[in-house]
Design a protein around this motif. Structure first.
Motif: not given
Length: 134
Positions: A107-134
Motif C-alpha cells: 500500500g505504500v506505493g499508492s500513499a500520496e505522501a510517498f508518491r509526492k516525496f519521490f516525485e512519482l506524480d509530477i510533471k517533469v521535463e522529458a529531458t530531465d529523465l533518462r531512459r533506463a537501460p533495457t
C-alpha cells in the motif's frame, strides 16, 4: 519550455508499474547539510533526487499517519556531533535498507505522501529523465 514537451509520469505509469528507489550516495559541503542522493526508476525512466535526513524522517512521520501501513523502522536520529565520512556511509546504508523496506510495504506505493516525496506524480521535463537501460 524550449527543452521539450512536458511528460506526465503518472499517465505513463500503469498502477502495476514497478518502482525502484536506491540511495546511491551522499553529498557533503562545508557548513551545509548532507544530502543523500536517491535514484528513482519507474516505467523505464530514471531521475535523481537529493534529500536531507530530516526530509526522509518527515516522510516516515507522514506515512505513519496512513492507516494500515506497516512501516520499516527508520534509522534513529544521531546524537550531537559531527557527520564523519564513516557515519555518512553507515547512514546511507541504513537509509537504503529503510527505502527497500518501504518498497516492500503493501500500500505504500499508492500513499500520496510517498508518491509526492519521490516525485512519482509530477510533471517533469522529458529531458530531465533518462531512459533506463533495457
Amino acid at each position: 519550455s524550449t527543452w521539450g514537451p512536458l511528460f506526465d509520469v503518472r499517465k505513463a505509469m500503469a498502477a502495476e508499474t514497478e518502482i525502484f528507489i536506491d540511495v546511491v550516495g551522499a553529498e557533503r559541503g562545508d557548513d551545509k547539510p548532507t544530502l543523500f542522493v536517491i535514484s528513482v526508476s519507474a516505467d523505464g525512466y530514471i531521475w535523481t533526487l537529493r534529500k536531507r535526513y530530516s526530509q526522509l524522517d518527515e516522510l516516515q512521520n507522514m506515512l505513519k499517519k496512513v492507516p494500515h501501513l506497516r512501516l520499516p523502522e527508520f534509522p534513529p536520529k544521531k546524537a550531537l556531533g559531527g557527520w564523519s565520512e564513516a557515519f555518512v556511509q553507515k547512514r546511507k546504508v541504513q537509509l537504503q535498507s529503510w527505502v527497500q523496506g518501504l518498497l516492500q510495504t503493501t500500500g505504500v506505493g499508492s500513499a500520496e505522501a510517498f508518491r509526492k516525496f519521490f516525485e512519482l506524480d509530477i510533471k517533469v521535463e522529458a529531458t530531465d529523465l533518462r531512459r533506463a537501460p533495457t
